[in-house]
Every structure is written in structure tokens, then in C-alpha cells.
Motif scaffolding. Structure first.
Motif, PDB file in Angstrom:
ATOM      1  N   GLU A  24       3.340   0.431   3.170  1.00 51.63           N
ATOM      2  CA  GLU A  24       3.004  -0.714   4.013  1.00 51.63           C
ATOM      3  C   GLU A  24       2.940  -1.989   3.181  1.00 51.63           C
ATOM      4  OE1 GLU A  24      -0.679  -0.288   6.005  1.00 51.63           O
ATOM      5  OE2 GLU A  24      -0.517  -2.160   7.148  1.00 51.63           O
TER       6      GLU A  24
ATOM      7  N   TRP B 209       0.849  -1.191   0.000  1.00 48.47           N
ATOM      8  CA  TRP B 209       0.000   0.000   0.000  1.00 48.47           C
ATOM      9  C   TRP B 209       0.894   1.254   0.000  1.00 48.47           C
ATOM     10  CZ3 TRP B 209      -0.952  -4.324   2.877  1.00 48.47           C
ATOM     11  CH2 TRP B 209      -2.180  -4.964   2.682  1.00 48.47           C
TER      12      TRP B 209
ATOM     13  N   SER C 142       6.625  -2.432  12.775  1.00 52.33           N
ATOM     14  CA  SER C 142       6.686  -3.806  12.279  1.00 52.33           C
ATOM     15  C   SER C 142       6.938  -4.774  13.413  1.00 52.33           C
ATOM     16  CB  SER C 142       7.791  -3.949  11.222  1.00 52.33           C
ATOM     17  OG  SER C 142       7.856  -5.279  10.753  1.00 52.33           O
TER      18      SER C 142
ATOM     19  N   GLU D 138       2.996   6.858   3.705  1.00 49.69           N
ATOM     20  CA  GLU D 138       3.014   5.523   4.301  1.00 49.69           C
ATOM     21  C   GLU D 138       3.260   4.472   3.212  1.00 49.69           C
ATOM     22  OE1 GLU D 138      -0.173   6.298   7.934  1.00 49.69           O
ATOM     23  OE2 GLU D 138      -0.661   4.915   6.313  1.00 49.69           O
TER      24      GLU D 138
ATOM     25  N   THR E  60       5.035  -4.768   7.551  1.00 52.03           N
ATOM     26  CA  THR E  60       5.900  -3.617   7.867  1.00 52.03           C
ATOM     27  C   THR E  60       5.262  -2.350   7.305  1.00 52.03           C
ATOM     28  OG1 THR E  60       7.871  -5.016   7.755  1.00 52.03           O
ATOM     29  CG2 THR E  60       8.199  -2.623   7.599  1.00 52.03           C
ATOM     30  N   LYS E  61       5.308  -1.292   8.118  1.00 50.58           N
ATOM     31  CA  LYS E  61       4.810   0.004   7.656  1.00 50.58           C
ATOM     32  C   LYS E  61       5.901   1.053   7.896  1.00 50.58           C
ATOM     33  CE  LYS E  61       0.630   1.455   8.660  1.00 50.58           C
ATOM     34  NZ  LYS E  61      -0.518   2.057   9.425  1.00 50.58           N
TER      35      LYS E  61
END
Length: 488
Positions: free
Chosen positions: A408, A393, A460, A406, A466-467
Motif C-alpha cells: 500500500e 506499507w 485505489s 498487501e 493504492t493498495k
């Protein structure tokens, strides 16, 4: 249903059919033999029942003559009823061999019943002597019946002696036939299994040999698999891949120098190595060549290859020109989309890229090549190891005086130690980056560019994805100082 599955089910059906056929044949033969044995045994038992019933009748008559009461009379009536039933059952035993003897046998039974009734009649008329004579005659008839029973049984034994011997011989022959039938079925099953296995293993072996030849660099050998299952389809796709690779290699071999430079561009390089590479190649020659390849692919009908080459050219042009100065977030997202188009071509449906961008934030300045290394890290560590791929994302939202970016993924996540290494700018190996700019390098450049430490954060944990969160100011601190000095 797939063809290989059909073959497996066919083999199972053949084996099951043979087993059922053998079981039905053996069951039928055993049942037939058992029925014959039962029929013979029933003949013996019926004759024996006549003898038993006659003896019981004589015994009951004697008991009644000695002690005439209702109980003994009832026992006598029951015995006569039993011998009548036995007589009816014996009638079914008549055949050509025992017709005369069986007729005499039936007459003896009738005589016994008649004599018994006559003895009872004399007894009721108080004629004791005549009653005793009738009893003696009944006893003699019962003895005749026993002797006749033995005679009939002997006749039956002689009649069915051949039958017994035939059953024994038939059983012996059945055993021999069973052994030969078992050997024949085993041979046929082995033959069918061998043919069945060859129909699967031969195409696989050809495909394996073709893969070995491809691994040795021989792309000119045609792959031919003669089958009508999934392996044939796989071989066709494999051969098509071989042709595509061979065509691509033929085109690349015409430009050996370009091939060398393109291979070098895939290495992990630090910023200094990238600049060194830029000084060693002619960008115009590289871009013109990629444009030529793109147009050639388009003219040949390979529009996807044309678009891919165009994206590669745009990505290289951006990487070579934008590293040493800031760009707008619009430029970064544009080149990011080019990069993802290339990755989607590589991973197809395994890679899902979802974008949500507030276009009012695209004017914000950001260091060149900031987003691509982060996205690339997500592709390498979240998408590539997973057999089912994953989702990335990318979001850009307006946060007032700041813009939140962001990135992600739903990959395996990062351990806390690695997050600390990245955020504290410790050297961390990030294999596979095409730009050669590692994650820690991006963190360092962001902090230097915005003069802030809390510019990036990572959320994360192992197994939870993970972001990466970038909180970048819309106006840099240097720009604020410049504006304030201009006002002064």
C-alpha cells in the motif's frame, strides 16, 4: 534567522530609518515655524483684545449712564474684568523695542479703569456733570488706547519683518536642501541596493554557471562562492556532490565494459530481454567487480556506498538467477529489503517503508521477482512525483490456507481504467522498472503459477493511494495433485 533574511531586514531597516529621520526633521521644522507664527499672532491678538475691551467698557459705561439698571451695571463690570485680563496678558509682550511704549500703554489701561470707576462714583452721588466729564475722559482714553495699539502693532510688524523674511529665505533654503537631500538619499539607496543585490546574485550566478558546467560534463572545476549565507552552504554541498560524482565517474571509467552493462541493466526489458542480457554478460565478472567496488569503498571509509554496492550486487544476482523458477516468500522479502535500501539511499527521508511480516508464512512458494516490480511501481508513481515523498506499507499476514500480501502507498492513486487494464492483462506502460518486468507481466505470471484468476486485487482511487492485495494459496494446485497421486 537566515543570512539572506537578515540582509533583507537590514535593507528594510535602512529605508525605514531614513524615512523616519526625514519625517522627524520635517515635522520638527514645521512645528518650530508654526510655533513662531503662533507666538507672533498671539501678540497681535492680545493687543487687539485690549482695544476691543476698552471700547466695550466705554460702551457699557454709556449704556449704564443712560439707563442705570442692574443688567447694564453687570455688563459694565464684566467689561472692566475683560480689560483687566487683557492688561495682564499684554505684560508678557514686553521686550527691549517696545518697553517705553508698552509702559504708557499699561498706564492708559489703568487710567481707563480708574476714569470709569470715577464716572460711576459721580453718578452715584448725583453729580451728573462730573460723571459726564469722566465719561468723556474715558472715551478719550479709549481712543488713545486704540491709537497706541496701532502704534504697538506697527512696531511689532517692523520688529518681526526680519523674522518673516528669514522664514521665507529659510523655507527656500530648506526646499533646496530637501532636493539635494532627496537626490543624495536616492543615490545612497541605489548604491546600497546595488551592493545588496550583488551579495545575493553573484553567488547565485556562480552556482548557476557551475551547474551549467556540470551539465556539460565538466566535473573538474572547483565551485567557490565567497559569502556567509545559505548560498555558500549550498555551494559547498554542490561542490561536495561534484567531487563525489567525479570520483564515482573516475572509478567507473576504469571499467568501461562494466559501465555499459550496468547502464543496460536499468532499461525496461521484458522477460525475454532480461534473458538475452544475461547471455551477453558474465555474471561472475559483474558480481566480482561489484564486490571489489564495495570493498574498496569500505576501505576508503564510504561504508554507505559499500552497503549500497553490496545491495546492488545481491539484487542483480537474484534477478538473474531467480526469474525462471519459484522461490520462497522469505527470498522475495529479503531481496525486497535490498531493493528498498537502494531506494532509500536515493530518496533519503522522502521514502518511508513500513514492514509488518508474519514469519510463519515465509516458507510459501511464489514466482521469482513478484514483489519487487509491484513495490517499484509504488516508488515510481507514488513517491517520486511527490515533493514530500510518501510512505509504503508492506504487510504479510496469515489467512488460514492462504497468505495475504498487501502493498500500500499514500500516492495519487490510479484511475479505474488503468486498474482494469492491469487486471485484464492489457499492455500497460510502466516506465522506470529496473527489472524490466511490468505490472501486467506480474499479474499474468501469478495467475499462471497458481492457476487462479482471483489471485490479485487492486484498491485505489485518484487522490486516495493504492493498495495491491495478493491472496496466494499456501499450497499450489499442482502440488495438491502431486500429493494426491503419491497417496494413490
Amino acid at each position: 534567522m537566515n543570512s539572506i533574511q537578515k540582509k533583507i531586514w537590514a535593507l528594510a531597516a535602512v529605508v525605514l530609518f531614513i524615512m523616519v529621520a526625514i519625517w522627524i526633521t520635517l515635522t520638527y521644522y514645521n512645528q518650530k515655524t508654526q510655533d513662531q507664527y503662533n507666538d507672533i499672532l498671539q501678540r497681535y491678538l492680545r493687543m487687539n483684545e485690549v482695544t476691543t475691551a476698552s471700547q466695550m467698557t466705554v460702551t457699557a459705561l454709556n449704556n449704564y449712564l443712560q439707563t442705570p439698571n442692574k443688567l447694564n451695571l453687570a455688563q459694565l463690570d464684566w467689561s472692566k474684568e475683560q480689560i483687566r485680563k487683557a492688561r495682564l496678558e499684554v505684560i508678557d509682550l514686553r521686550n527691549a523695542d517696545n518697553d517705553f511704549a508698552l509702559t504708557n500703554y499699561m498706564n492708559l489701561i489703568d487710567s481707563l479703569v480708574e476714569t470709569t470707576d470715577r464716572s460711576l462714583m459721580f453718578r452715584s452721588e448725583k453729580e451728573t456733570e462730573d460723571s459726564e466729564k469722566a465719561f468723556s475722559e474715558a472715551t478719550r482714553i479709549s481712543k488713545y488706547i486704540s491709537d497706541m495699539t496701532l502704534t504697538l502693532l506697527d512696531t511689532e510688524l517692523k520688529t518681526y519683518d526680519r523674522f518673516y523674511r528669514g522664514i521665507i529665505e529659510q523655507s527656500t533654503e530648506m526646499k533646496k536642501m530637501g532636493i539635494w537631500l532627496l537626490l543624495l538619499i536616492t543615490f545612497l539607496l541605489m548604491l546600497f541596493t546595488y551592493w545588496f543585490s550583488l551579495s545575493i546574485t553573484n553567488p547565485v550566478q556562480k552556482l548557476t554557471q557551475a551547474a551549467k558546467e556540470l551539465s556539460r560534463g565538466r566535473f573538474d572545476l572547483q565551485i567557490e562562492v565567497q559569502s556567509n549565507d545559505e548560498i555558500s552552504f549550498l555551494a559547498k554541498m554542490f561542490d561536495r556532490m561534484r567531487i563525489n560524482i567525479n570520483n564515482l565517474i573516475s572509478e567507473i571509467q576504469q571499467k568501461a565494459q562494466l559501465e555499459n552493462e550496468l547502464q543496460q541493466s536499468k532499461l525496461l526489458l521484458q522477460e525475454s530481454q532480461l534473458r538475452s542480457l544475461q547471455s551477453q554478460i558474465n555474471p561472475h565478472f559483474l558480481f566480482n567487480t561489484l564486490d571489489t567496488l564495495s570493498k574498496k569503498a569500505y576501505l576508503e571509509g564510504s561504508e554507505e556506498t559499500s552497503d549500497l554496492l553490496a545491495s546492488v550486487a545481491g539484487l542483480l544476482r537474484y534477478n538473474l538467477k531467480r526469474l525462471d523458477r519459484s522461490v520462497t516468500l522469505y527470498d522475495e522479502t529479503k531481496v525486497l529489503k535490498m531493493y528498498m535500501e537502494i531506494q532509500k539511499t536515493r530518496y533519503t527521508d522522502r521514502l518511508r517503508f513500513l514492514v509488518s511480516i508474519d514469519e510463519s508464512c515465509l516458507y510459501v512458494q511464489i514466482p521469482g521477482l513478484t514483489l519487487q516490480p509491484i513495490i517499484e511501481n509504488a516508488v515510481i508513481h507514488a513517491i517520486e512525483p511527490s515533493e514530500d515523498g510518501g510512505t509504503i506499507w508492506f504487510r504479510v499476514t496469515d489467512g488460514g490456507d492462504r497468505v495475504t500480501i498487501e502493498i500500500e502507498d499514500d500516492g495519487p492513486g490510479m484511475p479505474e481504467l488503468k486498474i482494469m487494464q492491469i487486471l485484464k492483462e492489457y499492455p500497460v506502460e510502466t516506465e522506470g522498472h529496473s527489472t524490466g518486468i511490468g505490472f501486467s507481466n506480474v499479474v499474468k505470471r501469478l495467475r499462471l503459477f497458481y492457476a487462479e484468476e482471483q489471485i490479485i486485487d487492486i484498491e485505489s482511487f485518484p487522490g486516495g493511494g493504492t493498495k495491491v492485495i495478493l491472496n496466494i494459496p499456501k499450497t499450489r494446485a499442482v502440488e495438491k495433485v502431486d500429493k494426491a497421486s503419491d497417496r494413490g
